[in-house]
Design a protein around this motif. Structure first.
Motif, short mmCIF file in Angstrom:
data_model
loop_
_atom_site.label_atom_id
_atom_site.label_comp_id
_atom_site.label_asym_id
_atom_site.label_seq_id
_atom_site.Cartn_x
_atom_site.Cartn_y
_atom_site.Cartn_z
N ALA A 130 -12.00 7.73 -10.09
CA ALA A 130 -12.26 6.36 -9.64
C ALA A 130 -13.27 5.67 -10.53
CB ALA A 130 -12.74 6.38 -8.19
N ALA A 131 -14.30 6.41 -10.94
CA ALA A 131 -15.33 5.82 -11.81
C ALA A 131 -14.76 5.53 -13.20
CB ALA A 131 -16.52 6.76 -11.92
N LEU A 165 -17.69 2.56 -1.84
CA LEU A 165 -18.97 3.04 -2.37
C LEU A 165 -18.76 4.07 -3.48
CD1 LEU A 165 -22.08 2.97 -2.14
CD2 LEU A 165 -21.90 4.81 -0.45
N LEU A 166 -17.62 4.77 -3.42
CA LEU A 166 -17.29 5.77 -4.44
C LEU A 166 -16.28 5.25 -5.44
CD1 LEU A 166 -17.08 8.97 -2.18
CD2 LEU A 166 -19.01 8.20 -3.59
N GLY A 167 -16.07 3.94 -5.44
CA GLY A 167 -15.16 3.34 -6.41
C GLY A 167 -13.72 3.28 -5.99
N GLY A 168 -13.43 3.57 -4.71
CA GLY A 168 -12.06 3.59 -4.25
C GLY A 168 -11.71 2.44 -3.32
N THR A 169 -10.58 2.59 -2.65
CA THR A 169 -10.07 1.54 -1.77
C THR A 169 -9.82 2.04 -0.35
OG1 THR A 169 -7.79 2.06 -2.44
CG2 THR A 169 -8.95 0.36 -3.72
N PRO A 204 -22.28 8.05 6.44
CA PRO A 204 -20.93 7.48 6.54
C PRO A 204 -19.85 8.42 6.05
CG PRO A 204 -22.09 6.55 4.66
CD PRO A 204 -23.10 7.38 5.41
N LEU A 205 -18.66 8.25 6.60
CA LEU A 205 -17.49 8.96 6.11
C LEU A 205 -16.94 8.14 4.94
CD1 LEU A 205 -15.69 11.42 6.63
CD2 LEU A 205 -14.26 9.97 8.09
N LEU A 206 -16.86 8.77 3.77
CA LEU A 206 -16.52 8.03 2.55
C LEU A 206 -15.18 8.41 1.95
CD1 LEU A 206 -20.00 8.03 0.75
CD2 LEU A 206 -18.95 6.22 2.14
N GLY A 207 -14.35 9.11 2.73
CA GLY A 207 -13.02 9.40 2.22
C GLY A 207 -12.43 10.65 2.83
#
Length: 238
Positions: free
Chosen positions: A25-26, A223-227, A195-198
């Motif tokens: 993602a980055a 937050l991690l560069g995703g959707t 938070p749950l981030l994926g």
């Protein structure tokens, strides 16, 4: 976040695949990314380790770095001692990460096992390296029964050391989630205080690299560069 630590609530729960997804993602955002594996255990010379696997999935734009390799699948301190090789210390990890951060936009430091697995005979851990770096820590957790306790213990250990849990990513979301897994989508953030981030689908590491790179941003929150959208995901799996 030039340096992010990736830890897990245990071993074999998807840390490497999550690391590869974050790197993907980055990189898609045009960032230069390095994956640092301080202590690779259970892999012999000539065999691909976790850093190499992350690069295979994420692509040639990502650089993999391994500090030390020990052949037996044990905690790094024990594996190094039994192999008669120098142990990796938290200072070694911090120094290597800082050097990479001078060249790369994002350095992902993937630990071995869980947060408090010993790196050396002095009792140094990945948490100590994170404290030296003042880096946020991404926690990878399993989906099912028992994950609330393990994840909460990990995030409480982080806070007790003055460290920031960036969030939680489910490392292997089952194709047919049971009741516990579905409930944990809502319960994990509350239990962990993060938070749950994926959620990475199970088997993602076996995808062809091109398919992995195309799909990975959809598994991760912005937050991690995703959707990935937590509410939409939870609604879809009820």
């Amino acid at each position: 976040m030039p340096i992010t630590i990736v830890t897990g609530t245990g071993t074999e729960i998807g840390k490497t695949v999550v690391t590869a997804a974050v790197a993907t993602a980055a990189a898609r955002q045009g960032r230069k990314v390095a994956v640092l594996k301080p202590a690779q255990t259970g892999v012999r010379a000539g065999e691909p380790g976790d850093a190499q696997e992350a690069v295979r999935l994420a692509g040639a734009d990502v650089t993999g770095v391994e500090l030390a390799r020990f052949p037996e699948p044990l905690a790094p301190d024990t594996a190094a001692r039994r192999a008669g090789l120098p142990q990796v210390t938290p200072h070694d990890v911090a120094e290597a990460a800082e050097k990479l951060a001078a060249e790369y936009d994002l350095v992902l430091v993937e630990g071995a096992g869980g947060l408090l697995v010993r790196l050396d005979d002095a009792g140094g851990t990945l948490a100590d390296a994170a404290r030296l770096l003042r880096a946020p820590v991404l926690v990878v957790a399993p989906a099912g029964l028992g994950t609330l306790n393990m994840t909460t213990l990990t995030t409480e250990a982080l806070r007790a050391r003055g460290l920031h849990p960036l969030g939680v990513v489910i490392g292997s979301w089952p194709a047919a989630p049971d009741l516990a897994a579905r409930c944990n989508l809502a319960d994990l953030p509350a239990s962990a205080g993060a938070p749950l981030l994926g959620a990475v689908p199970e088997g993602s590491g076996a995808l062809a690299p091109q398919t992995f790179r195309a799909q990975a941003p959809g598994w991760l929150a912005p937050l991690l560069g995703g959707t990935w959208d937590e509410a939409a995901f939870a609604s879809a799996v009820r």
